[in-house]
Design an enzyme around this catalytic site. Structure first.
Site, PDB file in Angstrom:
ATOM      1  N   LYS A 155       0.832  -1.193   0.000  1.00 30.00           N
ATOM      2  CA  LYS A 155       0.000   0.000   0.000  1.00 30.00           C
ATOM      3  C   LYS A 155       0.871   1.249   0.000  1.00 30.00           C
ATOM      4  CE  LYS A 155      -1.620  -1.757   3.698  1.00 30.00           C
ATOM      5  NZ  LYS A 155      -2.334  -2.085   4.960  1.00 30.00           N
TER       6      LYS A 155
ATOM      7  N   THR B 169      -7.905   8.607   9.572  1.00 32.65           N
ATOM      8  CA  THR B 169      -7.359   7.454   8.859  1.00 32.65           C
ATOM      9  C   THR B 169      -7.017   6.290   9.791  1.00 32.65           C
ATOM     10  OG1 THR B 169      -5.109   8.353   9.004  1.00 32.65           O
ATOM     11  CG2 THR B 169      -6.398   8.912   7.039  1.00 32.65           C
TER      12      THR B 169
ATOM     13  N   GLY C  94      -7.044   2.990  11.520  1.00 32.61           N
ATOM     14  CA  GLY C  94      -7.653   1.712  11.198  1.00 32.61           C
ATOM     15  C   GLY C  94      -7.822   1.432   9.725  1.00 32.61           C
ATOM     16  N   THR C  95      -7.224   2.266   8.873  1.00 38.79           N
ATOM     17  CA  THR C  95      -7.383   2.063   7.425  1.00 38.79           C
ATOM     18  C   THR C  95      -6.844   0.708   6.991  1.00 38.79           C
ATOM     19  OG1 THR C  95      -7.142   4.450   7.104  1.00 38.79           O
ATOM     20  CG2 THR C  95      -6.920   3.065   5.162  1.00 38.79           C
ATOM     21  N   GLY C  96      -5.658   0.337   7.475  1.00 40.47           N
ATOM     22  CA  GLY C  96      -5.067  -0.939   7.082  1.00 40.47           C
ATOM     23  C   GLY C  96      -5.862  -2.130   7.582  1.00 40.47           C
ATOM     24  N   CYS C  97      -6.319  -2.049   8.843  1.00 39.60           N
ATOM     25  CA  CYS C  97      -7.158  -3.120   9.393  1.00 39.60           C
ATOM     26  C   CYS C  97      -8.429  -3.278   8.565  1.00 39.60           C
ATOM     27  CB  CYS C  97      -7.539  -2.800  10.838  1.00 39.60           C
ATOM     28  SG  CYS C  97      -6.152  -2.606  11.970  1.00 39.60           S
TER      29      CYS C  97
END
Length: 280
Positions: free
Chosen positions: A182, A215, A217-220
């Site tokens: 990402k 933003t 928690g975007t990856g989770c």
């Protein structure tokens, strides 16, 4: 249990991850995502964190046997169609998860190598990182590092799309079957993500940057959305693309909302789907 003849089941997704007391990341974000995409969510908690939008105050790890008991309890009874793995804070926890994957023959595993929180807090030590690569890269269908996490894994900062592709190939060489790297931390008005598989060609996905302070928690959320779409029957590429659409919608819908004094959460319920029913 009654003698009722059942006709359907839910698409089942298990999150093996840490708990975020602030609700924006970790298993809380995972459960919100599963539900929003019409899936039935389950959890096996690896660690408790005391955190909010400003940062992580403390972490309390769950004993490996307790983690195994959680996984066994839900898989042996309810079953699972996909698995999302998040924060694994110690080599012992990594080993327990690898053991459970093998013992239950878990498939469609999405590994989000959570190493650094949005606030900058480091959530994993070097022995755990080594164990993660050694024991889980080859067991996961997809590994989803962001630029900071990939930099830790390859040992250098990544500052361009070219550097991203070189790093992604290095992660494949370390045993990953597929990598979604990402690129949101690169500067510029376009966000570039790279999906690459063993023996496959690079698949770049680019979109205009959504400017938002929220933003956390975007990856989770992205990894949970990918697991959800895999549970719903999409191919890996389709699941990644659909998950990116969902996350972008959640970012846009949450950009103007104040939740806490720091980096707030996404709006996971911006476009909720009804629970999907799968014929038995």
């Amino acid at each position: 249990m009654t003698n009722q003849a059942f006709e359907f089941k839910y698409p089942r997704v298990l999150s093996i991850a840490g708990s975020d007391s602030g609700g924006g990341a970790g298993i809380q974000a995972d459960l919100k995502t599963f539900s929003a995409l019409g899936c039935y969510g389950m959890t096996a908690i690896t660690a408790l964190t005391a955190q909010n939008t400003l940062g992580v105050r403390s972490i309390h790890g769950v004993p490996p046997q307790m983690l195994l008991d959680q996984i066994d309890a839900v898989v042996e009874d309810i079953g699972t169609d996909a698995v999302k793995i998040g924060m694994l804070h110690s080599p012992e926890i990594v080993h327990a998860v690898a053991e459970a994957i093998d013992r239950h023959a878990l498939e469609r595993v999405v590994l989000d190598p959570v190493m650094v929180a949005t606030s900058g807090a480091v959530l994993i030590d070097n022995p755990a990182i080594a164990a993660l690569v050694r024991e889980l890269f080859g067991r996961a269908a997809l590994v989803t590092p962001n630029l900071d996490e990939a930099a830790l894994l390859v040992g250098r900062p990544l500052d361009s799309e070219q550097a991203m592709e070189i790093a992604a190939r290095e992660l494949l060489a370390k045993g990953a079957r597929a990598v979604l790297l990402k690129g949101g931390h690169l500067p510029g008005d376009v966000v570039s993500d790279l999906l690459i598989t063993q023996g496959g060609v690079p698949h770049w996905m680019r979109a205009p940057r959504i400017h938002s302070a929220n933003t956390h928690g975007t990856g989770c959320t992205l990894s949970s959305a990918i697991a959800s779409h895999l549970a719903l029957g999409l191919s890996l590429t389709e699941a990644v693309e659909a998950a990116r659409v969902y996350v972008r919608g959640a970012l846009e819908a949450g950009a103007a909302v104040c939740t806490g004094a720091g980096s707030g959460p996404l709006n996971h319920s911006h476009a909720p789907q009804v629970m999907r029913l799968i014929p038995l």
